[in-house]
Scaffold this active site. Structure first.
Site, mmCIF file in Angstrom:
data_model
loop_
_atom_site.group_PDB
_atom_site.id
_atom_site.type_symbol
_atom_site.label_atom_id
_atom_site.label_comp_id
_atom_site.label_asym_id
_atom_site.label_seq_id
_atom_site.Cartn_x
_atom_site.Cartn_y
_atom_site.Cartn_z
ATOM 1 C CG HIS A 77 -0.694 4.145 12.152
ATOM 2 N ND1 HIS A 77 -1.936 3.586 12.312
ATOM 3 C CD2 HIS A 77 -0.190 3.591 11.024
ATOM 4 C CE1 HIS A 77 -2.182 2.734 11.325
ATOM 5 N NE2 HIS A 77 -1.112 2.721 10.535
ATOM 6 C CD GLU A 97 -3.010 -1.151 5.021
ATOM 7 O OE1 GLU A 97 -2.757 -2.166 5.686
ATOM 8 O OE2 GLU A 97 -2.842 0.017 5.483
ATOM 9 C CD GLU A 98 -2.168 2.824 7.254
ATOM 10 O OE1 GLU A 98 -2.908 2.324 8.124
ATOM 11 O OE2 GLU A 98 -0.941 2.643 7.223
ATOM 12 C CG ASP A 119 2.247 1.599 7.988
ATOM 13 O OD1 ASP A 119 1.942 0.930 6.980
ATOM 14 O OD2 ASP A 119 1.463 1.803 8.926
ATOM 15 C CG ASP A 149 1.705 -3.072 5.253
ATOM 16 O OD1 ASP A 149 2.357 -2.057 5.525
ATOM 17 O OD2 ASP A 149 0.491 -3.188 5.493
ATOM 18 C CG HIS A 183 -0.462 0.277 2.516
ATOM 19 N ND1 HIS A 183 -0.352 1.558 3.032
ATOM 20 C CD2 HIS A 183 -0.046 -0.549 3.509
ATOM 21 C CE1 HIS A 183 0.110 1.499 4.265
ATOM 22 N NE2 HIS A 183 0.315 0.238 4.574
#
Length: 498
Positions: free
Chosen positions: A459, A330-331, A291, A359, A279
């Protein structure tokens, strides 16, 4: 890698262009070896890719993703200029390398919460810490005022109709404990029992449940989360007599468009497609360089080296078509990969031989995880579709030859393999850890810091170019190169006993 916020627990939540599409319920045992003469190097393509793909080469793509984030508000989230610029960079780079490249546009939504409040009514009203679910339905102006009704707490709390006694929830707000099933399933069960709203309380920690749905269409009644302590206190009070609460939720849903990038080799058998994905979007809170800039950069570099090996030149391409995909959203809940798979015909699905997912492959406190295709770890969701065990064996065998330690990771549904395995497509891949905490045993095997997250910047704004483990990145680039090079030439190992 998506957070667990869209599900109650580790449980799979799995709901293209026509010319570029394909996926796979292919029976691996029927895939015969490809004749060596289909490629001048025979079985040597994997070795050549491993030799040519380097962390130094892929780092330039990471640097570009960082530059894009810096120029676009610090992130590359789906539906933002940062993601659009990232997609354009990948698209244009691959087009210059000779790939057949296309965008695949689809709609997404953003949730903007204006009000999230739960008040326990009485002589002394008490306001509880509340988190509106993503894509919840809003309450009427002034909120919903109703008694609490308790869903049964068992191994699958609030997941089944039996957890909601007939007539006990009509016109009431259901109080449900988190766990076992998705928030969507809890909400549907509560609504079917007549509840006008649902409050989910946490099963651990001190923070409210931060749940949600994949789209506004899934939010059928107002839904929010509260803490474990507040939920248990409410449940204890309601067990003794009627407890009324006022639930106030006001959330705006904004429609946006985002896009996947799909690229494939010009040659190779189109009924034996090797699909590889990562992603491309970040979360809004940071640039997402690990990420998942790391997986995205790794795929891009392998694709470019495969092009250097003649992948797009007549007569020199791989025996099997290779399709690279950079997913968006994706998130937000695997939306890009789910959209892609949903657009495929039955024939296109059968044409995909396998799916490889990468990922987060440069976590700063890494562990080398390999997706547990055969369920040898006996945890979580179980084995992947037929052929997944063989993919795991291929990756593990390669790491063993490199004397690299590794361990299994459950198919827990948190990344883009989800829609593929839901359609019977064998899958595999690697990652180096997200918010999980490294154990003392893992620190002894891999180095790093025990008791600390695999990625302390997961994140967050700190997920930058400065916070990567480039040795782990290099190892996983080799894995991608080996797997792509192997399967591009020969699928026979998918049918062998691992």
């Amino acid at each position: 890698m998506r957070a667990i916020r869209h599900r109650s627990h580790h449980r799979r939540s799995i709901p293209a262009l026509a010319a570029l599409a394909a996926a796979a319920v292919a029976a691996p045992v029927l895939l015969a070896a490809t004749p060596a003469e289909a490629h001048p190097r025979g079985g040597g393509l994997a070795g050549e890719l491993v030799e040519e793909v380097t962390a130094r080469g892929a780092y330039r793509h990471l640097a570009r993703f960082q530059q894009i984030a810096d120029a676009n508000g610090g992130n590359r989230a789906a539906g933002t200029p940062g993601h659009a610029a990232s997609a354009a960079y990948v698209h244009d780079t691959l087009k210059k390398a000779g790939y057949q490249v296309a965008y695949q546009d689809f709609d997404i939504y953003e949730a903007h919460t204006k009000t999230e409040k739960t008040t326990v009514l009485g002589a002394q009203p008490q306001e509880l810490a509340t988190a509106a679910f993503t894509f919840t339905k809003s309450t009427p102006a002034g909120g919903l005022t109703a008694p609490i009704a308790l869903a049964r707490v068992d191994e699958t709390p609030g997941c089944d109709a039996a957890d909601y006694p007939a007539g006990a929830f009509t016109g009431k707000i259901a109080l449900v404990k988190r766990g076992s099933c998705t928030f969507v399933e809890k909400q549907k069960a509560a609504a079917a029992a007549g509840a006008i709203g649902v409050i989910v309380y946490n099963h651990s920690g001190t923070t409210p449940v931060r749940g949600g749905f994949s789209s506004p269409a899934e939010g059928i009644i107002p839904s929010a989360g509260i803490t474990l302590a507040d939920g248990e206190a409410l449940a204890a009070a309601a067990a003794k007599g009627e407890v009324k609460v006022r639930l106030e939720l006001d959330q705006e849903h904004v429609k946006k468009t985002t896009r996947n990038v799909i690229a494939e080799t010009r040659g190779g058998r189109s009924d034996r497609v090797v699909t590889v994905g990562s992603h491309l979007d970040s979360v809004p809170e940071g640039p997402g360089i690990n990420d998942n800039g790391s997986g995205s950069a790794g795929l891009l570099e392998v694709a470019l080296k495969l092009a250097d090996e003649g992948a797009n030149k007549k007569g020199r391409g791989p025996a099997n078509k290779v399709r690279f995909a950079w997913w968006s959203a994706e998130e937000l809940g695997l939306l890009g990969s789910e959209h892609y798979v949903a657009q495929l015909s039955g024939k296109q699905k059968k044409d995909i031989a396998l799916y490889l997912n990468f990922d987060m492959i440069a976590s700063p406190n890494p562990v080398q995880f390999v997706y547990d295709g055969d369920d040898s770890d006996k945890t979580g969701e179980g084995a992947g579709p037929a052929g997944s065990a063989q993919i795991e064996a291929l990756i593990n065998g390669f790491l063993d030859k490199k004397h690299k330690p590794h361990e299994g990771s459950d198919f827990d549904g948190r990344s883009d393999y989800g829609p593929f395995i839901a359609n019977g497509i064998p899958a595999g891949g690697t990652f180096t850890g997200a918010e999980g905490v490294k154990t003392a045993e893992q620190a002894k095997r891999y180095g790093g810091t025990a008791g600390a997250p695999y990625d302390p910047n997961y994140h967050g704004a700190g997920d930058t170019l400065k916070n990567l483990d480039l040795k782990a990145f290099d190892t996983n680039l080799d894995v991608i190169a080996h797997a792509v090079g192997t399967y591009a030439q020969d699928l026979s190992s998918l049918g062998k006993r691992p």
